[in-house]
Write a protein that holds these residues in place. Sequence first.
Motif: not given
Length: 340
Positions: A23-32, A34-38, A318-319
Amino acid sequence: MRFGQCISLLAIVISLYILWQIRQIILIVFASVTLATVLNQLVIFLQRFRIKRSIAIFISITLVGLILGGFSALILPRITQQLQQFSYLMPMALERIRLWNDWLLRVIPNNVLENIRDLRYLTQNLEVWLNQILNNFFFLLTRSLNVILGLLFFVALTIMFMANTSSYRRGFILLFPAFYRQRVDEIMNKCAYSLVGWIKGTLITMLFIAVASYIGLIIFQVPLPLVNALLAGFLEFIPNIGPTLSAIPPVILALGDEPWKAVFIVLWYVAIQQLESFVVLPLAMRSQVSLLPAVTLLSIVIFGSIFGFLGVFLAVPLVIVLQVWIQEVLVKDVLNKWDN
């Protein structure tokens, strides 16, 4: 239950277990993502000037690195110096508060004191809190290597997502049925639009809170204004909880200096938070998906309990993504088209 159904159920259970373990790796992927999208918005802007995407990505990443590096070079030495002063001043402030507490206990009549017995434990709790932070400091240093590796993993993923955004996007869309893929592409565009709007608005509010806090701390001559102002700006990233936490260190330092300063610091922090909530935030968050305060607070608590500090930090994006998917898929595509 048939054998095939048993195998399917077992596969689902195993998949959920694996997802929970990573789950921690998945959250890091989500953060990546998000930043890549910006950052991709900056890449798209540069491409309008007929710059190749690879060069635009390099310019974007270099620009962000220069901004962060320049900020660190200018501010980091002062932050380090004030953090050293913080470790020296905080125990002194707590000791002075303890002396005031003892004086109050001698002055207040016993019959009144029985109704406010918790006052006796005020400084003890503060001292325990400070000791826990100082004791865990070495533990945090020993885990610094894991943090650095996590940051490198995060940066590498972000660059990879930016380098080949369309391929990763198509791969995700292919997970859905053919008839729904165009709709998924539209939903992903809305998610990207909402996330970019939220990031822009959040950066504006963080800058406002940091500058306003710094001005107030300078006016009232509270020790370590730069560190406390940056802390207030950084914690603004965490709605509801962050602003409250950011007021604790300057209030304690103000109490250790002059009690009247603590009152004015609390009033100043409340004032800038109200100004941020009713003026700055509505102007900065025009393109953000509106989130109810209770939903935001619950998301911070829930994701924090599941993912830890990283979950608290990423609870709002996330929300935002979940709300877009719920509104578009569940509400518009299912419930609004439900036939009796």
